[in-house]
Design a protein around this motif. Structure first.
Motif, PDB file in Angstrom:
ATOM      1  N   GLY A  75       0.774  -1.238   0.000  1.00 42.45           N
ATOM      2  CA  GLY A  75       0.000   0.000   0.000  1.00 42.45           C
ATOM      3  C   GLY A  75       0.801   1.281   0.000  1.00 42.45           C
ATOM      4  O   GLY A  75       0.216   2.376   0.009  1.00 42.45           O
ATOM      5  N   TYR A  76       2.134   1.205   0.001  1.00 39.78           N
ATOM      6  CA  TYR A  76       2.957   2.408   0.028  1.00 39.78           C
ATOM      7  C   TYR A  76       3.144   2.973  -1.375  1.00 39.78           C
ATOM      8  O   TYR A  76       3.170   2.236  -2.357  1.00 39.78           O
ATOM      9  N   ARG A  77       3.275   4.303  -1.451  1.00 36.33           N
ATOM     10  CA  ARG A  77       3.460   4.972  -2.721  1.00 36.33           C
ATOM     11  C   ARG A  77       4.782   5.729  -2.719  1.00 36.33           C
ATOM     12  O   ARG A  77       5.127   6.380  -1.727  1.00 36.33           O
ATOM     13  N   GLN A  78       5.502   5.663  -3.810  1.00 38.93           N
ATOM     14  CA  GLN A  78       6.761   6.395  -3.903  1.00 38.93           C
ATOM     15  C   GLN A  78       6.466   7.862  -4.172  1.00 38.93           C
ATOM     16  O   GLN A  78       5.678   8.195  -5.063  1.00 38.93           O
ATOM     17  N   ALA A  79       7.083   8.740  -3.411  1.00 39.64           N
ATOM     18  CA  ALA A  79       6.866  10.177  -3.537  1.00 39.64           C
ATOM     19  C   ALA A  79       8.205  10.889  -3.548  1.00 39.64           C
ATOM     20  O   ALA A  79       8.988  10.762  -2.614  1.00 39.64           O
ATOM     21  N   LYS A  80       8.463  11.623  -4.616  1.00 30.65           N
ATOM     22  CA  LYS A  80       9.727  12.352  -4.717  1.00 30.65           C
ATOM     23  C   LYS A  80       9.752  13.574  -3.813  1.00 30.65           C
ATOM     24  O   LYS A  80      10.822  14.042  -3.424  1.00 30.65           O
ATOM     25  N   ARG A  81       8.582  14.111  -3.493  1.00 28.67           N
ATOM     26  CA  ARG A  81       8.503  15.287  -2.630  1.00 28.67           C
ATOM     27  C   ARG A  81       7.804  14.932  -1.318  1.00 28.67           C
ATOM     28  O   ARG A  81       6.754  14.306  -1.320  1.00 28.67           O
ATOM     29  N   ARG A  82       8.437  15.304  -0.230  1.00 32.61           N
ATOM     30  CA  ARG A  82       7.883  15.131   1.117  1.00 32.61           C
ATOM     31  C   ARG A  82       7.415  13.706   1.415  1.00 32.61           C
ATOM     32  O   ARG A  82       6.270  13.495   1.858  1.00 32.61           O
ATOM     33  N   PRO A  83       8.264  12.697   1.211  1.00 36.63           N
ATOM     34  CA  PRO A  83       7.858  11.329   1.584  1.00 36.63           C
ATOM     35  C   PRO A  83       7.831  11.187   3.094  1.00 36.63           C
ATOM     36  O   PRO A  83       8.489  11.940   3.818  1.00 36.63           O
ATOM     37  N   ASP A  84       7.061  10.216   3.577  1.00 39.45           N
ATOM     38  CA  ASP A  84       7.006   9.962   5.019  1.00 39.45           C
ATOM     39  C   ASP A  84       8.268   9.273   5.519  1.00 39.45           C
ATOM     40  O   ASP A  84       8.691   9.495   6.649  1.00 39.45           O
ATOM     41  N   MET A  85       8.841   8.431   4.685  1.00 41.51           N
ATOM     42  CA  MET A  85      10.053   7.727   5.101  1.00 41.51           C
ATOM     43  C   MET A  85      10.995   7.554   3.916  1.00 41.51           C
ATOM     44  O   MET A  85      10.581   7.574   2.752  1.00 41.51           O
ATOM     45  N   LEU A  86      12.272   7.414   4.245  1.00 36.41           N
ATOM     46  CA  LEU A  86      13.306   7.175   3.255  1.00 36.41           C
ATOM     47  C   LEU A  86      13.823   5.750   3.411  1.00 36.41           C
ATOM     48  O   LEU A  86      13.920   5.237   4.526  1.00 36.41           O
ATOM     49  N   VAL A  87      14.156   5.131   2.299  1.00 42.38           N
ATOM     50  CA  VAL A  87      14.680   3.768   2.299  1.00 42.38           C
ATOM     51  C   VAL A  87      16.160   3.812   1.935  1.00 42.38           C
ATOM     52  O   VAL A  87      16.533   4.397   0.914  1.00 42.38           O
ATOM     53  N   ASN A  88      16.962   3.215   2.770  1.00 43.54           N
ATOM     54  CA  ASN A  88      18.390   3.115   2.494  1.00 43.54           C
ATOM     55  C   ASN A  88      18.779   1.645   2.456  1.00 43.54           C
ATOM     56  O   ASN A  88      18.224   0.840   3.204  1.00 43.54           O
ATOM     57  N   PHE A  89      19.685   1.275   1.574  1.00 45.54           N
ATOM     58  CA  PHE A  89      20.149  -0.106   1.543  1.00 45.54           C
ATOM     59  C   PHE A  89      21.637  -0.143   1.210  1.00 45.54           C
ATOM     60  O   PHE A  89      22.161   0.735   0.537  1.00 45.54           O
ATOM     61  N   ARG A  90      22.274  -1.176   1.720  1.00 44.02           N
ATOM     62  CA  ARG A  90      23.718  -1.300   1.523  1.00 44.02           C
ATOM     63  C   ARG A  90      24.140  -2.751   1.642  1.00 44.02           C
ATOM     64  O   ARG A  90      23.562  -3.506   2.433  1.00 44.02           O
ATOM     65  N   VAL A  91      25.111  -3.138   0.841  1.00 41.19           N
ATOM     66  CA  VAL A  91      25.679  -4.480   0.920  1.00 41.19           C
ATOM     67  C   VAL A  91      27.055  -4.385   1.569  1.00 41.19           C
ATOM     68  O   VAL A  91      27.902  -3.604   1.131  1.00 41.19           O
ATOM     69  N   TYR A  92      27.260  -5.155   2.631  1.00 44.81           N
ATOM     70  CA  TYR A  92      28.544  -5.195   3.333  1.00 44.81           C
ATOM     71  C   TYR A  92      29.265  -6.491   2.987  1.00 44.81           C
ATOM     72  O   TYR A  92      28.656  -7.563   2.991  1.00 44.81           O
TER      73      TYR A  92
END
Length: 205
Positions: A75-92
């Motif tokens: 149910g989440y929508r991607q929003a370029k302006r004023r999103p509620d949360m940011l997603v970060n990912f990284r491979v170690y």
């Protein structure tokens, strides 16, 4: 016929054992902040910057697409302006020590409706039970960040992830993303009420 049946049984047994070994080698865990406003998150976007998050290769794109597909289903929508949360990912690469927490399942905690904030009395604070984890070589870490507070509210990680070269590497990363987000079973209220807007991208908002 009996020898063929026996051979097939041995092949199935070997496949089962192999699957079990893979499951044991790959560890998927998650933890969250008691201050996470999970009931009210609706939109998201990706953290930009250096590393895999800004990687334009097929591997970086595969991770982003897998995250987008899964969050859209919830149910989440991607929003370029004023999103509620940011997603970060990284491979170690290599083994790493990680500080996690012993907590109940996130969905169960949300049902209890005891989200903490600055006004929560000290005696009512949940308190964190830290645990040190040794993550095996190759870890994919996903982090959700509350934009308003600029705090990480959820971490999900899969260790023992070996990313081979070529198309198989994309398959491995996509599967890892799905395994991690299986531990984030939080659906938006619009999804639960069946009132999702038709568009899944708010980039023009």
């Amino acid at each position: 016929m009996r020898s063929i049946a026996t051979l097939l049984s041995l092949i199935c047994l070997a496949a089962t054992i192999s699957a079990c070994m893979t499951t044991r080698e790959t560890r998927v865990e998650s933890d969250y902040s008691y201050r996470g406003n999970f009931r009210h998150y609706r939109t998201y976007d990706f953290v930009t910057g250096a590393g895999l998050t800004s990687d334009t290769s097929r591997l970086g794109q595969s991770v982003r697409e897998a995250i987008q597909q899964r969050l859209q289903v919830q149910g989440y929508r991607q929003a370029k302006r004023r999103p509620d949360m940011l997603v970060n990912f990284r491979v170690y690469e290599g083994d790493m020590n990680f500080h996690g927490f012993v907590q109940e399942d996130l969905s169960q905690w949300i049902k209890r409706n005891i989200e903490e904030n600055d006004d929560t009395p000290r005696e009512n604070l949940q308190g964190y039970q830290p645990v040190r984890l040794l993550l095996a070589e190759g870890t994919l870490l996903l982090t959700l960040i509350d934009v308003k507070t600029n705090r990480a509210v959820w971490n999900g990680y899969a260790s023992g992830v070996s990313v081979p070269a070529g198309p198989m590497g994309e398959v491995v990363l996509r599967r890892s993303v799905r395994s991690i987000l299986d531990r984030y079973r939080v659906f938006t209220e619009e999804f639960a009420n069946g009132t999702l807007p038709r568009t899944a991208d708010e980039s023009g908002r």
